[in-house]
Design a protein around this motif. Structure first.
Motif, PDB file in Angstrom:
ATOM      1  N   ALA A 156     -25.437  90.022 126.700  1.00  0.00           N
ATOM      2  CA  ALA A 156     -23.681  90.396 126.634  1.00  0.00           C
ATOM      3  C   ALA A 156     -23.710  89.100 126.354  1.00  0.00           C
ATOM      4  N   MET A 157     -22.016  88.742 125.616  1.00  0.00           N
ATOM      5  CA  MET A 157     -21.734  87.627 124.809  1.00  0.00           C
ATOM      6  C   MET A 157     -22.540  86.805 123.788  1.00  0.00           C
ATOM      7  N   ALA A 158     -23.743  87.504 123.747  1.00  0.00           N
ATOM      8  CA  ALA A 158     -24.322  86.918 122.803  1.00  0.00           C
ATOM      9  C   ALA A 158     -24.529  86.563 121.258  1.00  0.00           C
ATOM     10  N   ARG A 159     -24.020  85.496 121.046  1.00  0.00           N
ATOM     11  CA  ARG A 159     -23.753  85.355 119.092  1.00  0.00           C
ATOM     12  C   ARG A 159     -24.687  85.071 118.262  1.00  0.00           C
ATOM     13  N   VAL A 160     -25.014  85.507 117.059  1.00  0.00           N
ATOM     14  CA  VAL A 160     -26.121  85.412 116.403  1.00  0.00           C
ATOM     15  C   VAL A 160     -25.535  84.929 114.816  1.00  0.00           C
ATOM     16  N   GLY A 161     -26.052  84.279 114.655  1.00  0.00           N
ATOM     17  CA  GLY A 161     -25.086  83.980 113.474  1.00  0.00           C
ATOM     18  C   GLY A 161     -25.672  84.770 111.772  1.00  0.00           C
ATOM     19  N   ALA A 162     -25.482  83.498 110.718  1.00  0.00           N
ATOM     20  CA  ALA A 162     -25.605  84.832 109.422  1.00  0.00           C
ATOM     21  C   ALA A 162     -27.417  84.342 109.622  1.00  0.00           C
ATOM     22  N   HIS A 163     -27.582  85.530 108.553  1.00  0.00           N
ATOM     23  CA  HIS A 163     -29.198  85.741 107.938  1.00  0.00           C
ATOM     24  C   HIS A 163     -30.052  85.390 108.509  1.00  0.00           C
ATOM     25  N   VAL A 164     -29.916  85.998 109.938  1.00  0.00           N
ATOM     26  CA  VAL A 164     -31.035  85.615 111.319  1.00  0.00           C
ATOM     27  C   VAL A 164     -31.892  86.621 111.242  1.00  0.00           C
ATOM     28  N   ILE A 165     -33.396  86.622 111.313  1.00  0.00           N
ATOM     29  CA  ILE A 165     -34.068  87.569 111.919  1.00  0.00           C
ATOM     30  C   ILE A 165     -34.777  87.399 113.666  1.00  0.00           C
ATOM     31  N   LEU A 166     -33.909  88.089 113.841  1.00  0.00           N
ATOM     32  CA  LEU A 166     -34.688  88.690 115.216  1.00  0.00           C
ATOM     33  C   LEU A 166     -35.361  90.071 115.224  1.00  0.00           C
ATOM     34  N   ASN A 167     -36.490  89.599 115.235  1.00  0.00           N
ATOM     35  CA  ASN A 167     -38.036  89.662 115.230  1.00  0.00           C
ATOM     36  C   ASN A 167     -38.262  91.243 116.339  1.00  0.00           C
TER      37      ASN A 167
END
Ligand code: COA
Length: 208
Positions: free
Chosen positions: A117-128
Motif C-alpha cells: 500500500a502507498m508504495a512509490r516506485v519510480g521510472a526504469h526500476v526492476i522489481l525482480n
C-alpha cells in the motif's frame, strides 16, 4: 501499441515472458548493439540502439529498456522518452500490486512481486521475481530489487540502488543512491550513497 525492446540478454528474455503473459502484443523487434545478437525468442533483432529514432519516425510508439545495468537502463530509458517513445510499466499477472501503489514508466514487476500500500516506485526500476516492497516504500528511478529481496515498510531506495537476491532491509531504513546491498544481507542501519554492504548484519564490503 507497437513496441520495441532494448536488450536481448537474459533480462530481455525474462521481460518478454512478462509482456506475453500480461497480454501485450509481441514487440516488433529488439535493438542490441551486439552484432552477433540473434534477437529474442520469436522477436527479430533490428540492429543497434542507434536505430531507435528511425523506428520512432516509422510509427513505433512504445519502448522498453531491458538491461540489467541500472545506470544504463535509466539513461537509455530517458533518451527514448526524449525521442517521443511511450515507456509503459509492465506487470506480470501474478504480481500483487496495491491499488494505491505506483509503478513508474519503463519499470517492470516480474512474477510474484508484492508491492504494498502507498508504495512509490519510480521510472526504469526492476522489481525482480518474488521480491516484496512493503507499504510506504519509496524506490527512486533506475533501482533493481533482485529476486526474493524484501524491503520492510517505509524503506527508501535512492536512485540507481541495487538490493541483491534474498537481502532484507529493516523497515524505515534508507539506502543511498547507487548503493549496492549484497545477496543475503540483513540491513539494519541506513546505507550511505554508493556504499557496498553485505552480510548479517550488513557491514561495508571490501574493508577487511
Ligand atoms: C556484493 C556484490 C555486488 C560483490 O560483488 P564483487 O564486487 O564481484 O565482489 P567479490 O565477489 O569480489 O567479493 C568481494 C568481497 O566481498 C565478499 N562478498 C561478496 N558478496 C557478498 C555478500 N553478498 N555478502 C557478504 N560478503 C560478500 C566476498 O566474500 C569478498 O570478501 P573477501 O574480500 O574477504 O574475500 C555481489 O557479491 C552481490 O551480492 N551481488 C548481487 C547479485 C544479485 O543479487 N544480482 C541480481 C541478479 S537478478
Amino acid at each position: 501499441m507497437r513496441l520495441v525492446m532494448i536488450g536481448a540478454g537474459g533480462h530481455g528474455r525474462a521481460v518478454l515472458e512478462v509482456l506475453r503473459d500480461a497480454g501485450w502484443p509481441d514487440p516488433v523487434g529488439v535493438l542490441d548493439d551486439d552484432p552477433a545478437c540473434r534477437g529474442l525468442p520469436g522477436v527479430p533483432h533490428l540492429g543497434p540502439l542507434a536505430r531507435a529514432a528511425a523506428l520512432r519516425a516509422g510509427g513505433v510508439e512504445g519502448a522498453h529498456v531491458a538491461l540489467g545495468d541500472n545506470a544504463r537502463r535509466r539513461r537509455l530509458g530517458e533518451e527514448l522518452g526524449r525521442l517521443g517513445f511511450t515507456l509503459p510499466a509492465f506487470r506480470h499477472p501474478s504480481a500483487v500490486i496495491a491499488r494505491n501503489a505506483a509503478l513508474g514508466p519503463g519499470s517492470v514487476a516480474m512474477p510474484r512481486v508484492v508491492l504494498g500500500a502507498m508504495a512509490r516506485v519510480g521510472a526504469h526500476v526492476i522489481l525482480n521475481t518474488g521480491c516484496i516492497v512493503e507499504h510506504d516504500c519509496v524506490v527512486e528511478a533506475g533501482c533493481h530489487v533482485a529476486p526474493g529481496a524484501v524491503l520492510g515498510g517505509g524503506v527508501a531506495l535512492g536512485a540507481g540502488a541495487m538490493v541483491g537476491i534474498l537481502a532484507g532491509i529493516r523497515p524505515g531504513r534508507r539506502i543511498g543512491a547507487g548503493a549496492v546491498v549484497g545477496m543475503g544481507a540483513a540491513v539494519l542501519e541506513d546505507v550511505p550513497p554508493a556504499a557496498r554492504v553485505g552480510g548479517v548484519p550488513a557491514r561495508p564490503l571490501g574493508e577487511g
